[in-house]
Scaffold this active site. Structure first.
Site, PDB file in Angstrom:
ATOM      1  N   TYR A 127       0.863  -1.180   0.000  1.00 20.30           N
ATOM      2  CA  TYR A 127       0.000   0.000   0.000  1.00 20.30           C
ATOM      3  C   TYR A 127       0.901   1.232   0.000  1.00 20.30           C
ATOM      4  CZ  TYR A 127      -2.970   3.759   1.657  1.00 20.30           C
ATOM      5  OH  TYR A 127      -3.620   4.963   1.763  1.00 20.30           O
ATOM      6  N   GLU A 147      -3.288   7.758  -4.037  1.00 24.69           N
ATOM      7  CA  GLU A 147      -3.302   6.509  -3.278  1.00 24.69           C
ATOM      8  C   GLU A 147      -3.181   5.330  -4.240  1.00 24.69           C
ATOM      9  OE1 GLU A 147      -7.003   4.935  -1.463  1.00 24.69           O
ATOM     10  OE2 GLU A 147      -5.875   4.919   0.416  1.00 24.69           O
TER      11      GLU A 147
END
Ligand code: GDP
Ligand code: MN
Length: 397
Positions: free
Chosen positions: A118, A206
């Site tokens: 992530y 993101e």
């Protein structure tokens, strides 16, 4: 302004970030053509079909599917385009899918050497610095990781005047447990990702997941991007990326008439001049036991026309049970605003079907109160903040 995954990936690629390649398609035929073209360019046999909507968690909602041949590409595209995709991040009604991204399959089945990370770049408002947040636990719910195992989320703060330094990018790669080629690739990935974030004036990039392939390539498989609206004037080419179908229709309309409006969940509509007063008013409503239905800054010119437009916008929200008008007359005189409210009210007739509480403070406030009180209309006037709060409580009871 939020972007679609494919648009975010375009920005990433233009700054040298490696991405999972794909082509956007609006119908099944375009999807098949896109798949053929990708096979030619990348050699991929399998494709992933990904719904393009402004919401994450698409995989969980059935909006991301693997196709192992062209017949499956056609069949899956057929199924996803036009569907109402419900994910943990959409409302219960879901979002209608207008297009899909046909992407090369970058996962090798049964391959234990691939990993999903992530990574996001965002603004830390508390420190006034940019920040890279990253974790070895990519691919799944990062919110869940943050809750259950917060020690698995790392952050790296960046001084915006200095920029991201190479040692910081190396630290990220190290903390993700990488070595050799993958380490070098990750350093490059982080540096280019940060460059993409800064040069596009974004407030969020993101990437979940960032994929490490078994041959040690690091690439962005997903991209969630929020551009800073206030910097859009510097990026004419990004303005065209706006997809109003994805935005709240009342907010879009408000923007068109120059009102600063944000839709919220509550039941008390607000009409205020100035963002600071608008926030204070929302606090006031909460303290009176209500929930604000919106944020609305009408700006400096609260004339009848503008007040009427604002009333109409607020009343489009079916949850609104009362409207609180809280205007400070500094440059604009309170009696002019009061006249504007009375005129708008008369003009709108039955369209106004909820009680209105008006608090005008500042130049000619007393005169304004008198105008409201003698108008014969169902408008409650207040001069003090507390009075306004009490009236809100009264009409909601
Ligand atoms: P999100 O669910 O909206 O976050 O959409 P993502 O783009 O992150 O995709 C969801 C999931 O689909 C990923 O976590 C992957 O596990 C899977 N996925 C994405 N691309 C591929 C691919 O090329 N091949 C395979 N087999 N799975 C993929
Ligand atoms: Mn994702």
């Amino acid at each position: 302004m939020n972007l679609h995954e494919y648009q975010g990936k375009e920005i990433l690629a233009s700054h040298g970030v490696r991405i999972q390649r794909g082509i956007v398609a609006r119908n099944a035929k375009e999807a098949v053509d896109a798949a053929k073209q990708l096979t030619e360019e990348t050699g991929t046999g399998w494709h992933v079909i990904k719904a393009q909507v402004h919401a994450g968690g698409r995989g969980k909602g059935g909006g991301v599917k693997l196709a192992k041949n062209l017949a499956e590409v056609e069949q899956i595209a057929e199924q996803i385009i036009g569907m109402n995709l419900i994910t943990p991040q959409t409302s219960a009604q879901g979002k209608k899918v207008h297009q899909v991204l046909v992407a090369e399959d970058v996962y090798y089945p049964g391959d234990s050497e691939t990993s999903e990370f992530y990574m996001s770049v965002l603004l830390n408002r508390a420190s006034g610095r940019n920040m890279i947040m990253y974790s070895t636990e990519g691919g799944m719910d990062i919110e869940q990781v943050a809750e259950d195992t917060p020690h698995l989320i790392f952050t790296e703060e960046i001084d915006p005047t200095i920029g991201l330094l190479p040692f910081q990018a190396r630290k990220v790669a190290f903390n993700l447990g990488l070595s050799g080629t993958a380490f070098k690739e990750m350093v490059k990935f982080v540096m280019s990702l940060y460059k993409a974030y800064v040069s596009s004036d974004s407030s969020l990039f993101e990437i979940n997941p960032v994929l490490k392939t078994s041959d040690d390539k690091i690439m962005a498989v997903d991209a969630k991007v929020t551009l800073d609206d206030n910097a859009l004037y510097r990026h004419k080419d990004y303005v065209e990326m706006r997809d109003v179908r994805e935005e709240n229709p009342i907010e879009v309309e408000a923007k068109e008439v120059g009102l600063n409006y944000v839709d919220l969940e509550g039941n008390v509509g607000c009409m205020v001049n100035g963002a600071g007063l608008a926030m204070a008013t929302m606090d006031l409503i909460k303290m009176a036991g209500g929930e604000p239905a919106n944020f609305l800054d009408v700006g400096g010119t609260a004339d009848a026309k503008r007040v009427e437009t604002a009333f109409r916008i607020i009343l489009k929200d079916p949850d609104v049970k009362a409207i609180l008008v809280n205007i400070f007359g500094g440059i604009v005189r309170c009696d002019r605003v009061a006249q504007g409210i009375v005129d708008a009210y008369k003009n709108m007739g039955d369209a106004i079907n909820v009680p209105i509480i008006v608090r005008l403070q500042g130049t000619n406030a007393e005169l304004a109160k008198e105008l409201i009180d003698t108008s014969g209309l169902a408008v409650h006037s207040a001069v003090q903040f507390q009075e306004a709060a009490d009236k809100v409580k009264e009409v909601l009871a």
